[in-house]
Write an enzyme that holds these catalytic residues in place. Structure first.
Site, PDB file in Angstrom:
ATOM      1  CD  GLU A 487      -2.871   1.107   0.093  1.00 46.03           C
ATOM      2  OE1 GLU A 487      -2.626   1.933  -0.814  1.00 46.03           O
ATOM      3  OE2 GLU A 487      -3.808   0.303   0.044  1.00 46.03           O
ATOM      4  CG  LEU A 494      -7.894   8.152   2.446  1.00 49.48           C
ATOM      5  CD1 LEU A 494      -8.775   8.949   1.483  1.00 49.48           C
ATOM      6  CD2 LEU A 494      -8.690   7.698   3.636  1.00 49.48           C
ATOM      7  N   GLY A 550       3.464  16.058  10.432  1.00 46.20           N
ATOM      8  CA  GLY A 550       3.850  14.716   9.994  1.00 46.20           C
ATOM      9  C   GLY A 550       3.406  14.376   8.600  1.00 46.20           C
ATOM     10  CD  GLU A 553       7.329  10.341   2.088  1.00 43.31           C
ATOM     11  OE1 GLU A 553       8.013   9.487   2.700  1.00 43.31           O
ATOM     12  OE2 GLU A 553       6.126  10.166   1.823  1.00 43.31           O
ATOM     13  CG  ASP A 564       5.514  11.003  -1.859  1.00 49.11           C
ATOM     14  OD1 ASP A 564       5.844   9.824  -1.616  1.00 49.11           O
ATOM     15  OD2 ASP A 564       4.433  11.497  -1.484  1.00 49.11           O
ATOM     16  CE  LYS A 568       2.189   9.464  -1.814  1.00 48.25           C
ATOM     17  NZ  LYS A 568       1.822  10.623  -0.979  1.00 48.25           N
TER      18      LYS A 568
END
Length: 596
Positions: A487, A494, A550, A553, A564, A568
């Protein structure tokens, strides 16, 4: 028999009245047996008459202290009852006296569900049937020898196995029936070899099994288990490994003609092996699948397998080195909590949160799911912590200090070997990759090859080189029953990737995806370009707020340079079946994102 005689005399003397010493040689008669290792048949008539005469000589309220293990032949010569003779004596005198119960005192709490030296979770069974006890004893469990039970079985006298050192415990009742519905127990026999006769010339030929069995019987080789392929092209015999070469030679001689004509391809020997057996009063229809499934999940290959026609036993031959792990696997699948051996690679923000969550939820996980998690290894880029080989795992209350103090440099081959060995304690190994490293992602194929379950939050596995992604996918499909779960934190964590994967597996066609691909950049841009009426903040302040929350990365440049977000998009595209490389994704970095 001197030890038995004097210990019984001393005990009778210590107890005093109404206890009376009886020398079993005066009352118990057995047939003379030329083989010094074999116990002669009990002469029930003469033994009963001699015992009754002895009872007539004592008071009605007298209690007898009778020697075990020793007896006499019909002509009065002293002899012994051989192996397990003391327990056998108890059962014999229980029958002769018409006892309501026979209690046998030993050094264990009763009949155990497995060998506690191999399965620490093994427990004492409240009750088992005669048949279950005999099956367990045959396959090496520390129970009564089958011959010990026969006199009690004939009269239906229940036997109780009690612990001398824990007299307050009830022990195990062995009787004609029991109320327990679960599996009775599991046991293993080491020192076994599997001798296989194979060849297409045996198909449909009558008497092949009889010839093989007769050949082994002629040289007194006992067969512990036999399995035959339904195609009749192979027959396997499990025998004592010390006589495996002799068994092979005997079978080659028996099938000399077929070997010469190539109707039998050969006689093979696999060793060292062990037999694992599951015993129950009546096996449920689900038991075989559960048994073999547990072995499969533990990554154990079988050499041969058989199931008793009476529905009480499932047995399998496997390599001796796998016996301990196999025993723990099937025991946890049927009778105890399930132990999972966990390895966490990448003990930073995500990995640390996972370890703390596992620690906090340990009691609830055991109570609700029957699962115990043992942390077998912690791995960072520069060091690793391998749990001691005692099966207790890393102390999750002090894992940070222990990892910080670890001196061993990270070596993935050593980690894999350690996890393989740790399967003796936790048959299911789960490796969690919480890193952002392509070097770690390249280990996924090897882990799956060892039937380790892999849980990955590493974007480099799903969004790295296409060749690596395809290799992991192929390994994932071949690793069953090991699972691969991956994941990515798309849309603020999510489970988007898993949702899309399940949609595709369900036959849906995904035409278009609309999303804010990066929660961190979405938050920053919303802050610097707010909706009407909202206060605007500087880019630096927005970046600082995202870091504090938070959202970024560990290296914020991965977000700011859109690396990033690109990763994805690659994940999503590949899950949809599009063979994308990183170069296929166009990205624009924020000004200054590449600055140190």
């Amino acid at each position: 028999g001197y030890g038995e005689t004097w210990s019984a005399r001393i005990l009778a003397g210590v107890l005093g009245k109404p206890f009376r010493f009886v020398d079993a040689r005066d009352v118990l008669r057995v047939d003379a047996e030329p083989d010094p290792t074999v116990c002669g048949r009990v002469c029930w008539g003469p033994s009963g008459a001699a015992l009754q005469k002895k009872l007539d000589e004592v008071d009605d309220n007298a209690a007898l202290v009778i020697t075990g293990y020793i007896a006499s032949t019909a002509d009065g010569a002293p002899t012994t009852l051989k192996r397990d003779g003391s327990d056998y004596s108890a059962s014999i005198f229980g029958k002769l006296l018409g006892a309501a119960e026979v209690h046998i005192w030993t050094d264990v709490d009763g009949v155990l569900s497995a060998d506690p030296r191999r399965v620490p979770e093994a427990f004492s069974l409240a009750e088992v049937t005669y048949e279950e006890a005999m099956e367990l004893a045959y396959f090496g469990a520390k129970v009564l020898h089958p011959k010990t039970m026969l006199p009690a079985v004939e009269l239906g006298i229940p036997l109780y196995i009690r612990n001398t050192f824990a007299p307050g415990k009830r022990g195990t009742r062995i009787g004609a029936s029991c109320e327990r519905q679960t599996m009775a127990g599991f046991t293993t026999v080491d020192g076994v070899a599997c001798v296989t006769v194979r060849g297409s010339g045996m198909m449909g030929v009558p008497g092949v099994v009889a010839r093989a069995a007769a050949a082994l019987a002629r040289v007194t080789i006992s067969v512990r288990l036999m399995a035959q392929a339904s195609s009749e092209q192979s027959i396997a015999f499990a025998v004592d490994s010390r006589r495996a070469d002799e068994a092979a030679a005997v079978l080659e001689d028996a099938f000399e003609r077929e070997l010469r004509l190539s109707q039998v391809a050969g006689v093979d020997v696999v060793r060292p092996c062990a037999i694992i057996a599951a015993v129950a009063r009546t096996l449920s229809s689900a038991a075989p699948g559960r048994f073999y499934g547990a072995l499969s999940r533990a990554g154990i290959d079988l050499v041969a397998a058989a199931q008793g026609c009476d529905g009480r036993n499932i047995s399998a031959v496997l390599l001796e080195k796998d016996a301990r792990r196999a025993l723990r696997a099937v025991h946890s699948a049927f009778l105890a909590h399930h132990v999972v051996a966990l390895c966490v690679v990448g003990c930073g923000f995500v990995g640390a949160a996972l370890l703390d969550a596992i620690r906090d939820a340990a009691a609830r996980t055991l109570r609700r799911f029957g699962v115990k998690v043992r942390v077998a290894a912690l791995v960072n880029a520069d060091r690793m912590l391998l749990a001691p080989p005692d099966g207790k795992g890393v102390d999750l209350d002090a894992w940070r200090d222990a990892l910080l103090a670890a001196k061993a440099e990270t070596d993935f081959e050593e980690v894999q070997a350690h996890l393989e060995a740790y399967r003796s304690w936790g048959p299911d190994v789960v490796v969690v990759d919480a890193s952002y490293s392509q070097a770690v992602a390249e280990q996924h194929v090897a882990w799956l090859g060892r039937k380790f379950h892999v849980v990955s939050a590493n974007a480099a596995a799903a969004a790295g080189p296409l060749k690596l992604f395809e290799a992991i996918r192929a390994a994932r499909e071949a690793a069953s029953p090991a699972c691969y779960v991956a994941e990515g934190s798309i849309g603020g964590g999510l489970p988007v990737v898993d949702t899309i994967r399940n949609m595709v597996l369900g036959g849906d066609a995904v035409r278009e995806i609309e999303c804010v691909i990066s929660a961190s950049m979405g938050a920053i841009l919303n802050a610097v370009s707010p909706a009407a009426g909202a206060a605007q903040v500087s880019f630096a302040a927005a970046l600082q707020d995202a870091w504090t929350s938070g959202l970024l990365e560990n290296d914020p440049r991965l977000d700011l340079a859109s690396e990033d977000a690109a990763a994805k998009l690659l994940m999503l595209g590949r899950e949809l079946g599009v063979a994308l490389e990183a170069s296929d994704v166009t990205r624009d970095a924020c000004p200054g994102a590449d600055a140190g």
